[in-house]
Design a protein around this motif. Structure first.
Motif, mmCIF file in Angstrom:
data_model
loop_
_atom_site.group_PDB
_atom_site.id
_atom_site.type_symbol
_atom_site.label_atom_id
_atom_site.label_comp_id
_atom_site.label_asym_id
_atom_site.label_seq_id
_atom_site.Cartn_x
_atom_site.Cartn_y
_atom_site.Cartn_z
ATOM 1 N N ASP A 485 0.829 -1.215 0.000
ATOM 2 C CA ASP A 485 0.000 0.000 0.000
ATOM 3 C C ASP A 485 0.857 1.257 0.000
ATOM 4 O O ASP A 485 0.504 2.270 -0.628
ATOM 5 C CB ASP A 485 -0.944 0.000 1.207
ATOM 6 C CG ASP A 485 -2.152 -0.912 1.012
ATOM 7 O OD1 ASP A 485 -2.351 -1.398 -0.124
ATOM 8 O OD2 ASP A 485 -2.886 -1.147 1.995
ATOM 9 N N LYS A 488 2.144 1.647 -3.555
ATOM 10 C CA LYS A 488 1.078 2.098 -4.454
ATOM 11 C C LYS A 488 0.737 3.569 -4.206
ATOM 12 O O LYS A 488 0.453 4.318 -5.148
ATOM 13 C CB LYS A 488 -0.160 1.223 -4.275
ATOM 14 C CG LYS A 488 -0.002 -0.188 -4.837
ATOM 15 C CD LYS A 488 -1.075 -1.135 -4.345
ATOM 16 C CE LYS A 488 -2.462 -0.738 -4.816
ATOM 17 N NZ LYS A 488 -3.485 -1.714 -4.358
ATOM 18 N N LYS A 489 0.769 4.003 -2.961
ATOM 19 C CA LYS A 489 0.423 5.383 -2.625
ATOM 20 C C LYS A 489 1.441 6.383 -3.166
ATOM 21 O O LYS A 489 1.072 7.412 -3.759
ATOM 22 C CB LYS A 489 0.293 5.535 -1.112
ATOM 23 C CG LYS A 489 -0.012 6.962 -0.663
ATOM 24 C CD LYS A 489 -0.163 7.045 0.852
ATOM 25 C CE LYS A 489 -0.436 8.493 1.287
ATOM 26 N NZ LYS A 489 -0.589 8.590 2.766
ATOM 27 N N TYR A 490 2.724 6.078 -2.986
ATOM 28 C CA TYR A 490 3.771 7.035 -3.334
ATOM 29 C C TYR A 490 4.391 6.772 -4.706
ATOM 30 O O TYR A 490 5.088 7.641 -5.236
ATOM 31 C CB TYR A 490 4.869 7.029 -2.270
ATOM 32 C CG TYR A 490 4.412 7.584 -0.937
ATOM 33 C CD1 TYR A 490 4.421 8.949 -0.684
ATOM 34 C CD2 TYR A 490 3.965 6.734 0.065
ATOM 35 C CE1 TYR A 490 4.004 9.459 0.543
ATOM 36 C CE2 TYR A 490 3.537 7.231 1.292
ATOM 37 C CZ TYR A 490 3.548 8.588 1.523
ATOM 38 O OH TYR A 490 3.126 9.089 2.731
#
Length: 796
Positions: A485, A488-490
């Motif tokens: 996660d 995927k976020k950054y």
């Protein structure tokens, strides 16, 4: 008379054969070139000279080290502590050791004084008596004056012991022994079935409170060729690790003349005999992770057809190995080259294990008994971290059935556990390494046309790993990617939230999923994961043009160390210099970032300052040198020159590595972590002249060309999976000096580039190379002739 007449006939046949141009009957077979002692110094728990079969469950082999990272067998130690039954990562079984004289139930340290009755059952050996070939191991134990010989089938083995005359001979079984990564005996039981048979089990876990990820039971059934007089046993709550010469060395806690014993922590038993001089006793052992009944079934199914005969079992093992090794025939090179080639090929098939029984029963990740087709075994082992540069390529080309079995086995774990494992140790979940490179193994098999499994389930499983945040699995261990996660976020893994180098592993895994999606016609996933595959760019510092520590706010870390171990916590088993070349799917993209001249200059400097020094350096997993072939991050380095217009440098450095980095003795076979066949498989591929930068994971995979070590290589293709009968690689005018390709043809047509399609090999044909002692800098050097990578393809 008949014997002598037969010999004369064979002699005249041989003379006739020589006169007709054929080789004589004594021609060496591939199996004869394998030396199981090569590389057994400074080696891992899984690497030993035992009589292993390809992916054998039974791994009876000598041990002489204690519990630390390189546990198991060390060639340089002139003693043997015993012969233990499992050598899988994080797993151990029981140890067997003959004994004569005083009853001793503890080992001693390798450097302890050898007064056996005081210090333990370890025995000195004379190295000249130690012999090993595929399917056989033998040694003489000096202090007990006992000869030990071992041979194996897949799930059983025979130990043949030749004793001196003694009223105090015995056979010791120890269930609490040192190993590479410690696991604990939670409970165990041994039971006398008759005076020639015992049975038992050992319940192991990686932690005493059963919270460890690897929980398993090993069941064993042992039969003897001679009745034993009595059975003695011990069970002690104290740790074997905390011994002193005063506390429990000789027979403290030993219960004599019993029928069964149960316990935990430290336990074992002794079978007592009287023996005559040179009397032989054979021990037949079968194992299973399922039940005692299954252990008996494995034992009888595998040994009965061979007559319970040591020589027949040994011959069977030799035949199995020779059939596998003969899938590649070589000509030319030196005898040492052939020994290195076939020994490395051998090592490529002994690092991992079968976990299912002869009838297909096995224990899944949640400790439930499952049934599978016996022809599709469950396979376990350590992580597939970067095996795309070695094992995957070899298995797909030479033994596609192995790739199929690996894929089907991983899908079985997905079926019952809900996740693909990245390291299926003991059919469990263990995030020991980085990324989800089981995807690369499965993806390359699919792209090679190996598709005899549920392909929809395959796509579902690889997509899930790169889409869903990893979890602590209810049945033990961690499944999936635990910082997915964040990635995927950054679009990268910030150094203040995780490990920067994870970004590069995840970007490659994204690429593999995108290519599978493209091959299957899933355009949405092709686009989605294809864009994520470019995330590696997010950790390249635009000023330095190296991979760099980056914080979540987008800033670059100050006081950054490019080399050495200063940033090793952010770069797994490597340094930033090494990781800057670690983008298997998009070397063209890295060249675009660095610039072609800078890319090539840095790489040459890395070889000059790194490899030339580290050839003679002590083994260092996280090398301070710029370039470290001894660990996974840089095993592609020599082939990077194919991508920057200098394939002659690939040819030069591949030969240098094969010559200087790989040896043919126990001490300097691999100056690095052989890691379940990975370094061995790299050597085999490179000696054939082949490599796959992206591990064969693209839709239309390719082979890159290096510099073949042999004049001729013939790969016998598997007609179940491939159209061709053979693929032949011929290197004309080949020699250690003539390592540079002057020209090439593929199936009679000129080949101007240092690569060709995988299907052109598996359809059958011939790659012919003309070699010389000076580089031909015009061959394969144009930009448009470079091997394709992501940035040279269209994302649509």
């Amino acid at each position: 008379m008949l014997y002598h007449r037969t010999i004369r006939i064979l002699f005249f046949i041989c003379i006739l054969a020589v006169n007709l141009g054929y080789e004589c009957l004594a021609q060496k077979q591939p199996v004869d070139y394998v030396d199981p002692f090569i590389g057994t110094s400074n080696s891992r728990w899984e690497l030993n000279p035992g009589p292993l079969l390809p992916f054998g469950m039974m791994q009876m082999a000598p041990d002489n080290q204690g519990s630390f990272w390189k546990g198991g067998y060390e060639y340089g130690i002139n003693s043997i502590a015993g012969f233990s039954s499992l050598h899988d990562p994080t797993m151990k079984g029981f140890l067997v050791m003959p004994q004569v004289g005083y009853k001793v139930i503890s080992q001693c340290a390798p450097d302890a004084p050898f007064t056996t009755w005081i210090y333990g059952y370890r025995n000195r050996i004379n190295k000249e008596t130690e012999k090993a070939t595929p399917g056989y191991y033998g040694v003489h134990l000096m202090d007990y004056d006992v000869d030990v010989e071992l041979t194996s089938t897949m799930r059983s083995n025979i130990m043949r012991l030749t004793y001196p005359e003694s009223k105090d001979s015995r056979l010791l079984f120890d269930l609490s022994i040192p190993s590479e990564i410690e696991s604990y005996l939670i409970d165990g039981t041994i039971k006398k079935v008759s005076d020639t048979e015992i049975e038992g089990y050992m319940h192991m876990n990686s932690s005493r409170d059963l919270s460890g990820f690897n929980d398993y039971k090993l069941y064993f059934v042992c039969r003897l060729s001679k009745p034993f007089k009595t059975l003695d046993g011990w069970s002690q709550p104290g740790d074997w690790q905390n011994w002193t010469p005063e506390n429990e060395w000789v027979s403290n806690g030993l219960k004599e003349n019993i029928d069964s014993i149960s316990g935990k922590n430290r336990m074992g038993f002794l079978l007592n005999f009287e023996t005559l001089k040179d009397e032989q006793i054979e021990l037949f052992t079968g194992i299973s992770y399922v039940s005692l009944e299954q252990a008996k079934l494995n034992l009888e199914t595998e040994l009965a057809p061979l007559g319970w005969n040591f020589e027949k079992v040994q011959q069977n093992a030799r035949k199995v190995w020779n059939e596998l090794l003969s899938k590649i025939a070589i000509a030319g090179g030196t005898e040492t080259d052939k020994v290195k080639f076939y020994t490395n090929l051998y090592r490529s098939y002994v690092g991992r294990s079968v976990f299912s029984d002869v009838n297909g029963k096995y224990v899944d990740v949640c400790e439930n008994i499952q049934q599978i087709n016996p022809d599709s075994p469950i396979l376990g082992g350590d992580a597939f971290w970067n095996s795309f540069w070695n094992l995957n390529t070899l298995w797909n080309l030479v033994t596609p059935e192995v790739s199929s079995q690996m894929t089907r086995s991983l899908l079985q774990m997905y079926k019952w556990g809900g996740w693909l494992p990245d390291a299926p140790v003991g059919v469990e979940y263990w995030n020991v390494m980085v990324g989800a490179h089981q995807i690369a193994l499965m993806g390359s098999a699919y792209q090679a046309g190996i598709r005899d499994y549920d392909t929809l389930q395959f796509f579902e499983s690889v997509k899930q790993v790169m889409s869903v945040q990893g979890i602590k699995h209810p049945c033990g261990g961690n499944a999936g990617i635990m910082d997915l996660d964040i990635y995927k976020k950054y679009g990268f893994v910030p150094s203040d939230l995780g490990v920067v180098s994870h970004t590069l592993d995840y970007a490659f895994d994204d690429y593999v999923v995108s290519q599978v999606a493209k091959a299957m016609g899933h355009q949405k996933e092709f686009q989605e994961f294809g864009k994520r595959a470019l995330n590696y760019r997010n950790v390249f510092n635009p000023e330095t043009k190296y991979v760099w520590e980056r914080l979540r706010d987008g800033s670059w870390a100050p006081d950054f160390k490019l080399l050495g171990l200063g940033s090793v916590h952010q770069f797994v088993e490597g340094n930033p210099w090494q990781y800057s070349f670690y983008v298997p799917h998009d070397i063209r993209g890295v060249i675009n970032i660095m610039g072609k001249d800078t890319f090539q200059t840095r790489l040459v400097k890395g070889f000059e300052e790194g490899v030339e020094t580290s050839f003679n350096a002590p083994y260092d997993l996280m090398s301070n040198y710029p370039l470290n072939h001894g660990n996974q991050v840089n095993m592609q380095a020599a082939y990077l020159f194919n991508h920057c217009g200098a394939p002659w440098l690939t040819q030069h450095y591949v030969r240098e590595i094969m010559s200087k980095y790989y040896g043919s003795d126990p001490y300097k076979a691999w100056l690095g972590d052989e890691d379940e066949g990975q370094m061995g498989a790299w050597y085999v591929n490179s000696a054939m002249g082949l490599f796959q930068m992206d591990g064969g994971t693209s839709v239309n995979p390719i082979f890159e060309i290096g510099s073949p070590l042999f004049d001729k290589v013939v790969i016998n293709l598997d007609n179940k999976y491939y159209k061709g009968k053979t693929f032949t690689i011929i290197a004309e005018n080949n020699s250690p000096e003539n390592k540079y390709i002057q020209s090439a043809t593929l199936n009679g047509k000129p080949l101007q580039q240092a690569w060709f399609y995988f299907a052109e090999a598996t359809n059958g044909g011939t790659l012919r190379l003309v070699m010389g002692n000076e580089p031909n800098k015009n061959w394969g050097s144009k930009e448009e002739q470079a091997p394709p990578s992501m940035s040279s393809r269209k994302l649509k």
